[in-house]
Design an enzyme around this catalytic site. Structure first.
Site, short mmCIF file in Angstrom:
data_model
loop_
_atom_site.label_atom_id
_atom_site.label_comp_id
_atom_site.label_asym_id
_atom_site.label_seq_id
_atom_site.Cartn_x
_atom_site.Cartn_y
_atom_site.Cartn_z
N LEU A 103 30.42 62.05 48.68
CA LEU A 103 31.38 61.13 48.05
C LEU A 103 31.86 60.02 48.97
O LEU A 103 32.82 59.32 48.67
CB LEU A 103 32.58 61.89 47.46
CG LEU A 103 32.25 63.07 46.55
CD1 LEU A 103 33.50 63.81 46.16
CD2 LEU A 103 31.51 62.61 45.32
N ASN A 156 30.89 55.45 47.18
CA ASN A 156 32.11 55.90 47.84
C ASN A 156 33.21 56.12 46.81
O ASN A 156 33.56 55.21 46.07
CB ASN A 156 32.53 54.84 48.87
CG ASN A 156 33.71 55.28 49.71
OD1 ASN A 156 34.13 56.42 49.64
ND2 ASN A 156 34.23 54.36 50.50
N CYS A 157 33.74 57.33 46.77
CA CYS A 157 34.77 57.66 45.77
C CYS A 157 36.14 57.83 46.39
O CYS A 157 37.07 58.22 45.71
CB CYS A 157 34.42 58.97 45.08
SG CYS A 157 32.94 58.87 44.14
N VAL A 158 36.24 57.69 47.69
CA VAL A 158 37.47 58.10 48.36
C VAL A 158 38.14 56.91 49.04
O VAL A 158 37.47 56.05 49.58
CB VAL A 158 37.17 59.20 49.41
CG1 VAL A 158 38.44 59.85 49.87
CG2 VAL A 158 36.23 60.24 48.83
#
Lengths: 426, 121
Positions: A209, A241-243
């Protein structure tokens, strides 16, 4: 390499029986787009919504933001190695739908973050409040691992953006811009008196992630490399990218990278924009040493006079940023670095997790710990279930009047480290 | 490459306990960083960044750090000491938000910490 970018200005988005663009209005056939999303069996369902600037609407949790584009002339297609076949992009003619974006939203993991407010104080902190957003809220099939589902939603967003972009293929753009760079020798001959400048673009690559893909390749598995600065405009780099909503580079940021656009503005006038250098931000310290060694080595081999370095993320990447800065400066190449700060809610703490005297020209995107209050808005696209769980928020974030007191961290793009935002000390 | 893993993440301990030397500490994020510093003072070298991941310190309770399997004979390694001291300073600046996290969120945090470490192994 020469790329002609045609801009098609989108003034409105409406649902319709047929997908098309007429007089700047994007008509979207929900059934058609739903089929494109549900091609992936990991996605159980999807709902669509449209959010316009000024509306009392909150979109959350936001995963990615994507600008639809289409390749009209030249090699390859949009998102090479991901959606289109692998082929070198960045030349010929490309059209972009300006003034709008595809936003992917919905739960990926339990703490996933990212808010786009279309009005109110939160809207001032995100560039995406100024766009007409076509939002896809996806739901996973039961029992899918988060990283497999992340990939499914990531790719679904790209497929939809590509389909919407294709609607513009036969249109005449409202405006056209030309971006052109030259070969090394040609550049030296053409601009003998101008400083040779490159862009060092650090890509998030820490793991699950936290990934970025270059022509479909996971950036953590690549050595430092380089591209022509126009390749990114055809989607050569995409975000997985999820964060860290405030300082993650969405695919929209990559497509519209402001460092590249500003360097092009000055190209041939005050500087010679030589190339786009890509490096990563791995977790293993030996990888950091290797990648920053290669970055500095490339800068020297290209006989650069200066570079702009942009970062993505916090903590671990601060170390890569400072390593790059120190080593590039040690080669006699001047650096300007772009970062953001986690200086505590009072702004008094050390801003970065690393520092060095060589880092004497720093641009900040703002303090991500800064507290802001977001009022209750009338409509929510996505779910508020995670607002108290996302970074920069806490269980006591909800006030009696329904507003939230949160850190800037939660707002998508608020402290972007490419400088894509409008926070200023002035 | 083998090494010493200091972790407060039970799934890391479970997965790598046989292959690596694992020091499992049932302590907070900040206490874990202090534990890493103890090892650095003994001459161990840090191999993965103590602030890996974009989930901020104390937003996730979990952290795993890889160190060299054995300490240096020459004593404390300066770069490792600077890295852990800076990481501790940075972590202190964050408010603790780990109270009241649901089991599903904790599960996601454990998985992400594991994968960040795995990306280096």
């Amino acid at each position: 390499m020469r790329l002609e970018m045609g801009h098609i200005h989108i003034k409105d988005i409406r649902f319709s029986e047929e997908s098309k663009i007429v007089d700047g209005v994007l008509f979207v056939c929900e059934d058609e787009i739903r089929k494109i999303v549900l091609e992936d069996e990991k996605i159980k369902s999807v709902t669509f919504d449209i959010a316009k600037p000024g509306e009392s609407t909150r979109i959350t949790p936001v995963k990615d933001v994507i600008e639809p584009r289409v390749k009209v002339e030249g090699r390859g297609g949009i998102f090479p190695g991901v959606i289109a076949k692998v082929d070198t992009v960045g030349s010929g003619k490309t059209y972009a739908l300006k003034g709008m974006a595809v936003v992917t939203a919905g739960r990926i993991v339990g703490f996933q973050e990212g808010i786009i407010d279309m009005s109110g104080p939160g809207a001032d902190y995100t560039p995406f409040s100024k766009l007409i957003n076509f939002v896809m809220v996806c739901e996973p099939e039961e029992g899918i691992e988060p990283h497999h589902y992340e990939q499914a939603v990531r790719l679904a967003g790209f497929r939809v953006a590509v389909r919407l972009g294709e609607l513009a293929k036969e249109l005449t753009p409202d405006e056209t811009k030309v971006y052109e760079t030259c070969g090394i020798k040609e550049g030296i001959e053409k601009y003998p008196d101008l400083p040779r400048v490159a862009y060092v673009h650090m890509l998030q690559s820490q793991g699950l992630l936290h990934d970025t893909y270059v022509y479909g390749v996971d950036a953590k598995k690549s050595l430092t490399t380089m591209m022509s600065p126009t390749e990114i405009m055809d989607g050569a780099i995409v975000s997985g990218n999820c964060v860290s909503a405030c300082d993650k580079n969405t695919t929209y940021h990559h497509l519209n990278n402001p460092v590249i656009h500003d360097l092009f503005e000055e190209h041939g006038k005050t500087l010679n924009f030589v190339c786009h250098i890509l490096t990563n931000e791995n977790v293993y310290l030996a990888d950091k040493m290797r990648s920053s060694d290669w970055t500095a080595k490339l800068c020297r081999m290209l006989d650069l006079d200066g570079v702009i370095v942009s970062q993505e993320g916090f903590g671990n990447p601060d170390t890569d940023l400072i390593m790059n800065c120190k080593k590039i400066e040690a080669e006699g190449v001047k650096t300007v670095i772009i970062t953001d700060e986690y200086a505590g809610r009072d702004g008094k703490s050390q801003s970065l997790a690393d520092a060095d005297v060589a880092a004497d020209a720093v641009v900040t995107g703002g303090n991500a710990n800064q507290l802001i209050r977001l009022p209750k808005l009338d409509k929510v696209i996505g779910t508020l279930d995670y607002v108290t769980k996302i970074a920069g928020s806490s269980a006591d974030a909800i006030m009696d009047d329904g507003s939230y007191e949160v850190e800037l961290q939660v707002i998508t793009g608020a402290t972007n480290e490419m400088g894509f935002n409008c926070l200023s000390a002035r | 490459m083998k090494g010493l893993i200091i972790t407060n993440n039970p799934i890391v301990s479970e997965k790598f306990g046989n292959e690596y030397r694992v020091e499992y500490v049932d302590q907070s994020f900040e206490d874990l960083l202090a534990r890493v510093r103890d090892f650095v003072h003994k001459g161990y070298v840090i191999l993965t960044h103590p602030l890996s991941g974009s989930i901020k310190p104390k937003e996730t309770p979990y952290k795993s750090v890889l160190l060299s399997e054995v300490p240096l004979l020459t004593g404390v390694e300066g770069e490792s000491l600077k890295l852990i001291e800076n990481s501790i300073i940075k972590a202190k600046a964050f408010e603790d938000k780990t109270n009241n996290l649901s089991e599903s969120v904790l599960n996601d945090f454990r998985l992400i910490d594991l994968s960040l470490l795995e990306s280096a192994l």
